[in-house]
Write a protein that holds these residues in place. Structure first.
Motif: not given
Length: 803
Positions: A589, A619, A648
């Motif tokens: 992320e 994400d 995600n």
């Protein structure tokens, strides 16, 4: 003859040493070098050396002498008065120092005023005055970090809407985050001994350029005390002894440390022992917080017992020991070697928020037992530092470290004879090399590399307390799984002119995960997780002084968090009727952050600070509904459970405003205040959104401080705003047993404030006593998302002796 000789020796001694003065810090007793000493006409002058010593032979006995230093309040005295005071003079540090040095942003010393990031520094004298129970409480006492607690043995910081594995912890520059740092609340910060800390530096916002994965919301650096060398050929012997008591949990804490130093060798040994009893909550507040019943087990049967002291949170007490050994070797002015050994261990301690969960029909309690086994942490750290010009550097640091983490979870449902246990161990190796280069005009470069390796050991078992039989059970993580990363970074500081500094950097990190799943207990539809991810992060910002008393900072940065073993391979019950299962198809992320800061100094009397920021997370690794072998429900510990997994699956944004003020109304009296506003939302893939789980409520403090050379007193208020039901994260709404209930029957977190007092009095330069009274009005409250209610009225007493 002997008497005459003795008088002559005494006279000569007085002539030589009576003309010398040692300048010392009024708070710490440490010598102050480079103090300018002069008379009113400025016709005579001297300066203190590295030991704070200066020769006053040029001054007459009654001549008025001024002592001046950039970081301290000016003192005036005479040679005669100084002689009566034992040839010592004490100086009080100024409240505001723009030339303060920090190390967190580049791992090398930099002027704080040149850094565009917001950094909060808590020094040794403030730590000693605050006298915190744990390092989590030390962070909370800054008034700028929100801390959640699920039990007394805990403390999970929240910074700018992020927490747990999106914040990074480090001790003496060594990364403490490991492969099983989870998205749920973490207790690892309590392993750091507050009595061994010299100072803390908290970076607000992404710090991934220097620290890599996990440093999305901020970085918390703890720098422990160093072994001190002798400045002469004689042996330097010094040390401290402390005792602390608090009434709300009948705490008894004892600490000692001692230092032995020669010119080239130095040794520092530190030990702290804590005994914490069950915590008593306040008197005035929600009735639902009271501990009216608890489980008693005897003769093979669980019984609900009435609590005749419902404000006492049974069971919450635990014990802890912290040990530290430092060895330093300085063969010359170029090289320095430091070995640091840290060990921390707790006793078993209950997870209180799980013990107050009601059963399905609200007639009793779900758990008979839920406790963590001993939390253990071992750190061995060898650092080598070289000062002096090399071909590619002006400073070199090499650091190698080994850490061992150990923790376990033990739970048994009410009336169930079987107790389930999972045991986790992590072995972590790390190596860092960092360079400082300041050869290119006004450009100063910092660069280096890092390698980290984590190996996770995880086992599961179940014990039948009736039959005494023990058998295997599913582990929490894939046993033998590994997480490793390697990275390189470059950071540059360019001083365009004395009033304008630019700081920019970049880092590339690569992360590997290797995990093999055991299908003995669950038919996983996959055999292993083999992740291979890279990430490039950058930052750029400036610090500008359009006027000497006005500063503007602007910073843009990116951060990232790579999936770890906890994200990829965990299986556990997150709440009644829900189970989290592994998901090997994860990616990092990323966070994008912008921050603007303002600082204004009004004649060194009033200082105002403000910072505003916006962070966008894409994400995002979040827990969401999932399918396991095509099923949305599976049997977990004999109960049908909704399947969840880390995915995600979301985006998030967080923004906020942080305000601070300090005002010095006289040499003795000052006020200070901090206020933090945070808002955050998670956006789902389907376009819906929900409040962020780790977005703290509005919180702040207000202090009235009075101080002279012997006494410091602080009357202060802490404040937390409410979190109504509509602003509670979805995952929090299901935990109604830890929240108050509003008029519509929905859980919410009420606002609260406490009035507090703390003080410290120096009986002598060596002996100090402290007294505090917390939560004077005896409020009953739970900080947002906390499973345990905070202490009621609490008397805190301490005594410290320096030698």
């Amino acid at each position: 003859m002997n008497k005459k000789l003795l008088v002559m020796v005494f006279f000569l001694f007085s002539m030589v040493y009576g003309q010398q003065v040692q300048v010392l810090d009024a708070d710490t007793g440490e010598p102050i070098s480079n103090v300018a000493i002069f008379n009113d006409a400025r016709s005579k002058a001297a300066i203190s050396d590295i030991d704070g010593i200066a020769d006053l032979a040029i001054f007459t006995t009654k001549e008025r002498i001024t002592f001046k230093h950039l970081s301290y309040q000016t003192r005036k005295s005479s040679r005669g008065q100084i002689l009566k005071q034992g040839n010592r003079i004490y100086m009080v540090m100024k409240a505001e120092q723009l030339d303060e040095v920090v190390m967190s942003v580049s791992k090398w010393e930099q002027q704080k005023k040149d850094i565009p990031n917001k950094i909060d520094v808590t020094g040794a004298r403030q730590i000693e005055f605050v006298n915190p129970q744990t390092s989590a409480d030390l962070l909370a006492n800054t008034g700028k970090v929100f801390v959640q607690k699920s039990q007394l043995g805990g403390g999970s910081p929240m910074i700018r809407g992020f927490a747990t594995n999106r914040l990074l912890l480090s001790v003496d520059g060594v990364r403490m985050n490991n492969a099983i740092f989870r998205g749920g609340n973490l207790q690892n910060v309590i392993s750091i001994d507050p009595f061994a800390i010299h100072n803390t530096e908290v970076i607000f916002g992404p710090g991934s350029v220097i620290y890599g994965s996990d440093a999305i919301g901020g970085v918390m650096n703890f720098y422990t005390k160093k072994a001190e060398f002798s400045s002469s050929d004689s042996l330097l012997v010094s040390g401290h002894a402390n005792y602390r008591f608090s009434s709300a949990n009948t705490e008894n804490t004892a600490h000692f440390d001692f230092n032995l130093g020669k010119r080239k060798w130095a040794f520092l040994t530190s030990a702290t022992f804590n005994n914490f009893g069950d915590l008593t909550m306040g008197k005035h507040g929600p009735q639902s917080y009271l501990r009216t019943r608890y489980v008693v087990t005897g003769q093979g049967e669980d019984v609900l017992a009435e609590n005749d002291r419902p404000r006492k949170q049974v069971p919450t007490g635990y014990d802890q020991i912290n040990l530290m050994q430092k060895i330093s070797y300085r063969p010359n002015n170029t090289w320095k070697y430091d070995l640091g050994l840290h060990y921390s261990e707790t006793s078993d301690y209950s997870r209180y928020d799980r013990l107050i969960r009601p059963n399905g029909d609200n007639t009793g309690l779900r758990s008979a037992e839920w406790y963590y086994g001993p939390q253990k942490w071992l750190l061995g750290n060898l650092q080598m530092r070289k000062r002096g010009k090399g071909i590619f550097y002006d400073g070199l640091k090499i650091s190698t470290a080994y850490q061992h983490f150990e923790e376990s979870r033990n739970d048994r449902d009410f009336g169930d004879p079987v107790r389930f246990t999972t045991m986790e161990k992590v072995d972590a190796l790390s190596a860092n090399i960092d360079f400082e280069n300041k050869k290119i005009g006004d450009l100063r470069l910092y660069y280096g590399g890092e390698y980290i390796y984590n190996r996770v050991s995880s086992t599961g078992s179940q014990f039948d307390r009736v039959t005494g039989g023990k058998s295997g059970a599913a582990a929490r993580y894939p046993d033998g799984s590994t997480w490793q990363t390697t990275a390189g970074y470059l950071n540059a500081e360019y001083k365009a002119n004395p009033n304008f500094t630019v700081l920019a950097g970049m880092r590339y990190s690569h992360v590997w995960i290797d995990a093999t799943f055991d299908k003995t207990y669950y038919p996983f539809p996959f055999d292993d997780a083999d992740l291979n991810n890279g990430a490039l992060t950058t930052s750029v910002g400036f610090s500008w002084f359009p006027k000497a008393d006005f500063q503007v900072t602007l910073n843009g940065s990116t951060g990232f968090r790579a999936p770890n073993i906890d994200d990829v391979g965990k299986i556990f019950d997150s709440e009644p009727g829900a189970v989290v299962v592994p998901n090997p198809d994860l990616e990092p992320e990323y966070a994008y952050n912008a921050e603007l800061g303002l600082y204004r100094n009004f004649n060194d009397k009033v200082m105002l600070r403000a910072a505003t920021y916006y962070t966008y997370l894409v994400d995002a690794l979040v827990r969401r509904e999932f399918q396991f072998n095509g099923q949305t429900q599976i049997d977990y510990k004999g109960e049908p459970s909704q399947v969840l997994a880390i995915q995600n699956a979301a985006k998030a944004f967080v923004y906020g405003l942080e305000l601070g003020v300090e005002a010095f109304l006289s040499n003795n009296f000052s006020i200070s205040s901090n206020l933090t506003f945070t808002e955050g939302v998670e956006e789902e893939e389907d376009g819906s959104d929900s409040p962020g789980r780790h977005v703290a409520p509005t919180f702040g403090d207000f202090h009235l401080v009075w101080k002279n050379q012997s006494l410091k007193a602080d009357l202060f208020m802490n404040y937390n705003g409410s979190v109504p039901y509509k602003d509670l994260a979805t995952s929090e709404r299901s935990k109604d047993y830890i929240y108050a209930i509003d008029h519509e029957g929905n859980p919410y977190s009420p606002s609260w404030y406490t009035l507090n007092f703390r003080s410290q009095y120096s009986i002598s330069q060596n002996l100090k006593v402290s007294f505090g009274l917390e939560n004077i009005t005896n409020e009953r409250y739970r900080p947002y998302s906390s499973g345990i209610a905070a202490a009621g009225t609490n008397i805190v007493m301490g005594v410290g002796y320096n030698f």
